[in-house]
Structures are given as structure tokens and as C-alpha cells.
Motif scaffolding. Sequence first.
Motif, PDB file in Angstrom:
ATOM      1  N   ARG A  78       0.830  -1.207   0.000  1.00 40.12           N
ATOM      2  CA  ARG A  78       0.000   0.000   0.000  1.00 40.12           C
ATOM      3  C   ARG A  78       0.866   1.259   0.000  1.00 40.12           C
ATOM      4  NH1 ARG A  78      -2.549  -0.904   4.161  1.00 40.12           N
ATOM      5  NH2 ARG A  78      -2.076   0.829   5.553  1.00 40.12           N
ATOM      6  N   ALA A  79       2.002   1.199   0.705  1.00 45.00           N
ATOM      7  CA  ALA A  79       2.922   2.339   0.718  1.00 45.00           C
ATOM      8  C   ALA A  79       3.469   2.605  -0.686  1.00 45.00           C
ATOM      9  CB  ALA A  79       4.069   2.080   1.686  1.00 45.00           C
ATOM     10  N   MET A  80       3.613   1.569  -1.488  1.00 49.54           N
ATOM     11  CA  MET A  80       4.094   1.745  -2.864  1.00 49.54           C
ATOM     12  C   MET A  80       2.987   2.256  -3.788  1.00 49.54           C
ATOM     13  SD  MET A  80       6.412  -1.637  -3.593  1.00 49.54           S
ATOM     14  CE  MET A  80       7.550  -2.311  -2.404  1.00 49.54           C
ATOM     15  N   GLU A  81       1.831   1.568  -3.790  1.00 52.04           N
ATOM     16  CA  GLU A  81       0.806   1.848  -4.789  1.00 52.04           C
ATOM     17  C   GLU A  81      -0.204   2.915  -4.349  1.00 52.04           C
ATOM     18  OE1 GLU A  81      -0.128  -1.772  -7.507  1.00 52.04           O
ATOM     19  OE2 GLU A  81      -0.335  -2.465  -5.434  1.00 52.04           O
ATOM     20  N   HIS A  82      -0.510   2.940  -3.070  1.00 54.30           N
ATOM     21  CA  HIS A  82      -1.541   3.876  -2.582  1.00 54.30           C
ATOM     22  C   HIS A  82      -1.063   4.556  -1.306  1.00 54.30           C
ATOM     23  CE1 HIS A  82      -4.188   1.950  -5.498  1.00 54.30           C
ATOM     24  NE2 HIS A  82      -3.862   0.782  -4.970  1.00 54.30           N
ATOM     25  N   GLN A  84      -0.112   7.419   1.605  1.00 55.90           N
ATOM     26  CA  GLN A  84      -0.822   8.553   2.206  1.00 55.90           C
ATOM     27  C   GLN A  84      -0.329   9.850   1.559  1.00 55.90           C
ATOM     28  OE1 GLN A  84      -1.294   6.601   6.683  1.00 55.90           O
ATOM     29  NE2 GLN A  84      -0.211   8.515   6.437  1.00 55.90           N
ATOM     30  N   ASN A  85      -1.244  10.814   1.495  1.00 49.56           N
ATOM     31  CA  ASN A  85      -0.842  12.129   0.988  1.00 49.56           C
ATOM     32  C   ASN A  85       0.246  12.720   1.872  1.00 49.56           C
ATOM     33  OD1 ASN A  85      -2.593  12.177  -1.181  1.00 49.56           O
ATOM     34  ND2 ASN A  85      -4.285  12.974   0.029  1.00 49.56           N
ATOM     35  N   PRO A  86       1.203  13.482   1.297  1.00 51.08           N
ATOM     36  CA  PRO A  86       1.290  13.928  -0.105  1.00 51.08           C
ATOM     37  C   PRO A  86       2.172  13.026  -0.988  1.00 51.08           C
ATOM     38  CG  PRO A  86       2.871  15.116   1.201  1.00 51.08           C
ATOM     39  CD  PRO A  86       2.192  14.163   2.148  1.00 51.08           C
ATOM     40  N   ALA A  87       2.498  11.827  -0.489  1.00 52.57           N
ATOM     41  CA  ALA A  87       3.395  10.944  -1.245  1.00 52.57           C
ATOM     42  C   ALA A  87       2.727  10.460  -2.535  1.00 52.57           C
ATOM     43  CB  ALA A  87       3.788   9.750  -0.381  1.00 52.57           C
ATOM     44  N   GLN A  88       3.562  10.146  -3.527  1.00 49.53           N
ATOM     45  CA  GLN A  88       3.099   9.634  -4.814  1.00 49.53           C
ATOM     46  C   GLN A  88       3.484   8.165  -4.950  1.00 49.53           C
ATOM     47  OE1 GLN A  88       1.282  11.511  -7.054  1.00 49.53           O
ATOM     48  NE2 GLN A  88       1.281  13.012  -5.361  1.00 49.53           N
ATOM     49  N   PRO A  89       2.737   7.387  -5.738  1.00 53.02           N
ATOM     50  CA  PRO A  89       3.089   5.977  -5.938  1.00 53.02           C
ATOM     51  C   PRO A  89       4.525   5.834  -6.427  1.00 53.02           C
ATOM     52  CG  PRO A  89       0.897   6.422  -6.804  1.00 53.02           C
ATOM     53  CD  PRO A  89       1.477   7.749  -6.436  1.00 53.02           C
ATOM     54  N   ALA A  90       5.255   4.913  -5.840  1.00 57.04           N
ATOM     55  CA  ALA A  90       6.666   4.716  -6.217  1.00 57.04           C
ATOM     56  C   ALA A  90       7.164   3.423  -5.590  1.00 57.04           C
ATOM     57  CB  ALA A  90       7.513   5.887  -5.764  1.00 57.04           C
ATOM     58  N   ARG A  91       8.364   3.014  -6.073  1.00 57.79           N
ATOM     59  CA  ARG A  91       9.030   1.821  -5.559  1.00 57.79           C
ATOM     60  C   ARG A  91      10.385   2.268  -5.023  1.00 57.79           C
ATOM     61  NH1 ARG A  91      11.735  -2.099  -9.048  1.00 57.79           N
ATOM     62  NH2 ARG A  91      10.867  -0.826 -10.731  1.00 57.79           N
ATOM     63  N   PRO A  92      10.725   1.913  -3.755  1.00 51.97           N
ATOM     64  CA  PRO A  92      11.999   2.377  -3.197  1.00 51.97           C
ATOM     65  C   PRO A  92      13.173   1.598  -3.752  1.00 51.97           C
ATOM     66  CG  PRO A  92      10.957   0.898  -1.659  1.00 51.97           C
ATOM     67  CD  PRO A  92      10.001   1.055  -2.810  1.00 51.97           C
ATOM     68  N   SER A  93      14.356   2.194  -3.617  1.00 55.32           N
ATOM     69  CA  SER A  93      15.575   1.478  -4.008  1.00 55.32           C
ATOM     70  C   SER A  93      16.075   0.596  -2.874  1.00 55.32           C
ATOM     71  CB  SER A  93      16.675   2.484  -4.385  1.00 55.32           C
ATOM     72  OG  SER A  93      16.277   3.252  -5.491  1.00 55.32           O
ATOM     73  N   LYS A  94      15.754   1.050  -1.634  1.00 48.73           N
ATOM     74  CA  LYS A  94      16.289   0.318  -0.487  1.00 48.73           C
ATOM     75  C   LYS A  94      15.291   0.375   0.672  1.00 48.73           C
ATOM     76  CE  LYS A  94      20.459   0.103   2.440  1.00 48.73           C
ATOM     77  NZ  LYS A  94      21.777   0.720   2.712  1.00 48.73           N
ATOM     78  N   ILE A  95      15.239  -0.710   1.421  1.00 53.65           N
ATOM     79  CA  ILE A  95      14.408  -0.801   2.628  1.00 53.65           C
ATOM     80  C   ILE A  95      15.303  -1.208   3.778  1.00 53.65           C
ATOM     81  CG2 ILE A  95      12.645  -2.203   3.770  1.00 53.65           C
ATOM     82  CD1 ILE A  95      11.142  -2.312   1.138  1.00 53.65           C
ATOM     83  N   VAL A  96      15.120  -0.550   4.951  1.00 57.80           N
ATOM     84  CA  VAL A  96      15.864  -0.947   6.150  1.00 57.80           C
ATOM     85  C   VAL A  96      14.871  -1.307   7.254  1.00 57.80           C
ATOM     86  CG1 VAL A  96      17.951   0.346   5.626  1.00 57.80           C
ATOM     87  CG2 VAL A  96      16.107   1.471   6.885  1.00 57.80           C
TER      88      VAL A  96
END
Length: 556
Positions: A78-82, A84-96
Motif C-alpha cells: 500500500r505504501a508503494m501503490e496507494h 498517504q498524501n502527499p506521497a506519490q506511488p513509487a518503488r523504493p531502491s532500499k528498505i531498512v
Amino acid sequence: MSALNPTTCRRLKKLQQIPSVWEGDRRSLSAFSDTMESESEGNSECILWVDGSEGIVRAMDVVSPEMGPEAVVRALLRAMEHPQNPAQPARPSKIVVRDREIQFYLRGVLQDLDITIDYVPNLPLIDEVFRGFAEVASNRRPELPPQYADLLLEKSHELWQDAPWELLADHNILSIEINRWDVETFYASVMGMLGMEYGVLLYRSLDSLKRFRASVLAEESFEAMEKAFLGQDCLFLTFGRDDDEEDEGDEEEDFDLADLPVSDIVPNFGTVHPLEGMRPFLYDEEAIALYIALEALHRFFKATSRQLAADDFPAISKRYRIPIPLEVESKSTLSVKVSTLPDVATELLEMAQFAGEDDFEDDFDDDFDDDLDEAEMAVPLRDDLVPKDAFLSLGMIPWESVEMLRTGVDCYQSKEVQEAGEGMPVILIQTTRPKAKVLIEQIQTAGGLKGICFNPGEDPFVGERYDLGILQTENSNLYLFGEFPEADPTHTSARKKWDQRCKKIKGHCGLIIAKGLTGAARGNPQPSDMLAFFEARSLSAKELGLGMLQLMPQFE
């Protein structure tokens, strides 16, 4: 381990991959449970995904501890595709993440998405978010001012032990004159006689109490009821069940709080005002005024329990001098007067009865045939007198027991009965003590019991016939108390004996109302369980003139 299906992977790969590092974690909310609005929230866990580059929360979920690591993945997707505002759909390069188990799980699930998943011992952004949660929780106002909390909890315990709902119905109003802390008089309504909600409502004015009753009786929709509830002006003390003692599925069970041990009972305090709405906490002056009122009620119930246990609602007035806690002058006291308001009780009860009669008139609308004669329209058969779960029995009591009942019950209605045969035919209605008192009071308010009748009835849809037991009060209202299948040989035998016995004593019979439905005396009440004895006429179906009554279908 579950894996993302190919369709989902292709969809996620189409998202723009941004050069950001996202922090992800799952933490318990138990640290905030003392100040959470419900225990269920305090026992839950919070899943957070935060964009470290932008410094924003992209997704947050509250889940139960039993939920597996799949819940973390769902929040991440959900953090990628939908997000919360004001973020836009995206895929991260790295997760910690700071949990090795979550790291290994995410590596397996996300292996086709070109995302690096690393372990770090600390997550500064998520730590900051939870510090904010802790500050909000610590600043939340407690239900009671700390200096009055123990005092009010003690008073609530005393009220539960007093159990005034065993003596008073919610229309039996008491006035409590305080004349301090912006309160002149509280008007107390006790809840709990019907075994549903327990507590006491302290209205700041009699008009507010009457307006609420009128609104509840006049409206039926959820919105209207909510409006009526929020229109009250009162302080309240109600009782509930300790959530820690509830087993799974208890919310669906129909249980009575009074059957639980005292350790499971939890008091709830608050106030309702038309402009403030409902507030589940008290300020200092509200807390001290409530304390004084509860102490006055406790003394009043202890002093007058015998008088209040009578069938009528007597006029009683008592004055008490109550020490004011935490006053600068340690010996400061306040004179408080507590009084019953019989006239108000009568007015509220009549208000409810008139509303009930209107409801039955409204039932006879265009959905029914216009060919119903005027007599049937004027005397509808009601079923709101006898509790649904009551134990019913047709039988006889010997004349010696009749004499004992006449002098031994709290409520007795006499008729000139000619003794003959082995005894008097009676209908026994056994229910709980609070419901029995309400039943007795309703019959008395209707002028008493006029007669008992059995009238034929049928269900044309299944072809079954019934013997309908009917009570007629002196105001000519008719109340259904039982439906007995004609094919039941036990009832057929009992009904035959009923008719023979009634004939022997010139058409008389009796109604006994007893307590003890849930105890060892169920179905076999002892003399001490019998609360009322009404002698009445045995009416024939011809005298009532209702004819064959039919079960009507329920229309939505």
C-alpha cells in the motif's frame, strides 16, 4: 512462505523506482494502553512505513499481534501503490528494518522487485514517530481528576453494592439538591431494572430529562436516537464489563452484568451536553459534584430501601450533611437534600404508555384490509407486557395457599371469590425480580387486572391452531401472555381443568407474578418468591368477541 503472484510483480515493476531509503517496523502499542480509548487498541501492534528521504509516513496499519509477517507486506504494497498524501506511488531502491525475521521474510517475498533489504539496529524516523505517539498519549486527559479518582471509584463500588435498580425503575426520579459548583439540583434516573444497562444519570434540569424521554419515545431512526442522546444535559456513571475478563465471542452473548463477580465490573464516568456532546472524562468541579451526589444517594438508599421496595413509589425526603473532600477547611460540610418525585414518575410512565398505544395504532395502517371492523381496530392485542423469557404455567393452588398469598405478597388485588372445589385456578408468570416489578407496576397503572381469557388463534400459513392466553387490564387493554398449541396434550388437559375450576368458583381465577427465573426456584417458586397476586374474572372468548385471531406476516 507466500510469494507475490506474477501479475502483482509486473504491476509493481511499472512503478517509478526512486532513490529513497524506506524504514519499516512493527511495534506494540501496549506502552500506551493505559491512555488508549480501548483495551483492544492497547493490545494491538502498529506497522509503519516511512520514506527516509522525504521524511513522510507512506503507510500505517494497526493489527493484532496474531497477524503474521504478511501484514507487513500488505502495508508495504500500500505504501508503494496507494501511499498517504502527499506521497506519490513509487518503488523504493532500499528498505531498512531492525528485525532480522522481517528482513529475511521481505527478501524472499520481494526478490523480483530489485529492492535492497538491509538490517539496521536503529530507525531514527520511526523512533521519532513513536515518541510523538507517546507524547500524545501522556497528554490525554484522564477519565477522572487524579485527586478525586479514588473517591469516585469508592462511591461507584458502593452504588454497585446498593443495586438501586432492584428497587427503582428508570422513571422513578430522585432529586438531589446541592446548590454548589454551578449545580442547583440533580435529577437522578437509575438504569438497570430491565437487566440491560446499569448506572445512574444525573440530569442538570428536569426539562432535559423530560425532553430526552419524549425524543426517545417519538423517534425510531438511528440518527434521531443519536440526536436525542446528544441532546441530554447530564453527568453519568455507568457500569461495564472488564475487557480483560471477556472471552472471545462474548460480545455476541446476551449476558446480565449483575450475574458477574464484582471484580469484573468497571465504572465509566462522563458527561453529555447538547453543545459539548459526550465527553468521557470529568473536570474538577464536575467530579466533586458527582462525588457529593453519589454519597447522598448511597446514604438515601441505605436509609429507605424498605420503603422503596414497596410496590408504589412513596414520597420520601431526607437531608444529609456530607463532608467535602480536599477542602481547605478540613471540617467543611455541605447540606444535601434527596427526595423522591412520585408525580414526575407518574408523568414519565404515562408518557411511555401513551407512546406505546400510539405505536399500536400506527400498526393498523394501509398494509391491512379496510374491512376490519371497528371493534378489532379499537382493541389491538399487544405483546409488550409479559417478558419474552418468562416461565408460564397453568395450574391451581389450594385455598390454604390462597389465604397465605393474600396476606404474604407485596401486591394483592382482591375479588369476591366464592370458594369451591379444591382450589383457585391460576396463571403463574415467573421472571426476574426487576422485570417482575415492572410488570406489576404496569398492571397497577392500567387500573389492575380485569380478566384472563383463552382465545382461539391460527397460523394459516402452516395450518396450526393455538390457544392464545390473554390478560385484560381495567383500562381495556389486551395483552398476549402465551401461545399454546392446540395439539399439545399437556396444555389440552390443563386447559380443560382450568375451565372446570373457573366454573366451580363462578368464573373467577388468579394471576401470580413471581421472581426466581434464573435460580433454583425456576418453575417451582416458593412463597417468598411470589411478589403479586391478582384475583380476576375468567373471561370467555365470546365475551371478548375477538373471533379467530390470525398470525399476520411481517412486512419489511
